[in-house]
Design an enzyme around this catalytic site. Sequence first.
Site, mmCIF file in Angstrom:
data_model
loop_
_atom_site.group_PDB
_atom_site.id
_atom_site.type_symbol
_atom_site.label_atom_id
_atom_site.label_comp_id
_atom_site.label_asym_id
_atom_site.label_seq_id
_atom_site.Cartn_x
_atom_site.Cartn_y
_atom_site.Cartn_z
ATOM 1 N N ASN A 116 0.865 -1.178 0.000
ATOM 2 C CA ASN A 116 0.000 0.000 0.000
ATOM 3 C C ASN A 116 0.908 1.236 0.000
ATOM 4 O O ASN A 116 1.636 1.464 0.978
ATOM 5 C CB ASN A 116 -0.881 -0.041 1.259
ATOM 6 C CG ASN A 116 -1.727 1.199 1.401
ATOM 7 O OD1 ASN A 116 -1.645 2.138 0.605
ATOM 8 N ND2 ASN A 116 -2.555 1.216 2.434
ATOM 9 N N TYR B 80 -9.104 15.034 -5.256
ATOM 10 C CA TYR B 80 -8.265 14.569 -6.366
ATOM 11 C C TYR B 80 -7.488 15.740 -6.995
ATOM 12 O O TYR B 80 -6.280 15.629 -7.250
ATOM 13 C CB TYR B 80 -9.170 13.902 -7.399
ATOM 14 C CG TYR B 80 -8.474 13.178 -8.520
ATOM 15 C CD1 TYR B 80 -7.992 11.882 -8.354
ATOM 16 C CD2 TYR B 80 -8.326 13.778 -9.770
ATOM 17 C CE1 TYR B 80 -7.374 11.199 -9.397
ATOM 18 C CE2 TYR B 80 -7.714 13.105 -10.822
ATOM 19 C CZ TYR B 80 -7.245 11.821 -10.627
ATOM 20 O OH TYR B 80 -6.635 11.153 -11.660
ATOM 21 N N LYS C 88 -3.445 16.088 -7.112
ATOM 22 C CA LYS C 88 -2.739 16.108 -8.402
ATOM 23 C C LYS C 88 -1.990 17.430 -8.615
ATOM 24 O O LYS C 88 -0.953 17.457 -9.287
ATOM 25 C CB LYS C 88 -3.718 15.829 -9.550
ATOM 26 C CG LYS C 88 -4.303 14.407 -9.527
ATOM 27 C CD LYS C 88 -3.205 13.349 -9.634
ATOM 28 C CE LYS C 88 -3.758 11.943 -9.765
ATOM 29 N NZ LYS C 88 -2.696 10.923 -9.877
#
Length: 252
Positions: free
Chosen positions: A62, A162, A166
């Site tokens: 992970n 997100y 990013k």
Amino acid sequence: MQLKDSVIIVTGGGQGLGRAMAEYLAGRGARLALVDLDQQRLDEAVAACKSAGGDARSYICNVANEDQVSNMVSQVAGDFGTINGLINNAGILRDGLLLKVRDGEIQKMPLNQWQSVIDVNLTGVFLCTREVAAKMVELQSKGLIINISSISRAGNMGQSNYSAAKAGVAAMTVVWAKELARYGIRVAGIAPGFIETEMTASMKPEALEKMTAGIPLRRMGKPEEIAHSAAYLFENDYYSGRILELDGGLRL
Ligand SMILES: NC(=O)c1ccc[n+]([C@@H]2O[C@H](COP(=O)([O-])OP(=O)(O)OC[C@H]3O[C@@H](n4cnc5c(N)ncnc54)[C@H](O)[C@@H]3O)[C@@H](O)[C@H]2O)c1
């Protein structure tokens, strides 16, 4: 940098863009360490890399777990003898609006929805890069780290978590290119637009259709097209500290 015999770690290498990049690089003779959460998917990806012509091994890890990342990097170095590259590709989506008002009631994005994406898509990139860069310095090996950012880094509706991750990944690309150049390590990013993978297949069809209509090239990208760019970044020794945008001309 020569791809032949280079040892490259690909996170999220079990499917989608990670697997496509791994297969493409294997076809150029690279040796791949594929990192993911699911052994069966990893086994299939390893087999695909081998039939493309390159050596490959799998590692369950992970990327958001510090101990697992540190152990994985040591294992890869032990198995292959060196590390020349890393593609920080593992990522997840947990889209949602910051607020929704339904029947006069305000629904807020839960903290765990925010945090889960930050943990994998931002902290995971930090952990893998830190551990791989430290190992490369220790082994005195040179090479390239690629961070997979996204067109969403500009700020996409429904993607607070997100887009933030990013954008962070794009910024860290510039920071690390400056910090690691002295050790012979380049750092580059790729910001894909909408590419045909399991991740985009999970989006609502209406949203996908609307998105494709706005792409000047009128189609989604193919995983092989991202893989082609990754190979270019490895082979061009003057590319560092920048994000290559591969989105068919789409602007969010
Ligand atoms: N597909 C697109 O259109 C698109 C566009 C822009 C950016 N991206 C980015 O490209 C990358 C790959 O996307 P994809 O479309 O191939 O996604 P995908 O969902 O098909 O594959 C992602 C892989 O990452 C693995 N993964 C997830 N969490 C992990 C963790 N904690 N540790 C290790 N592995 C983990 C998954 O098991 C999966 O195999 C992601 O970072 C994504 O944000 C994709």
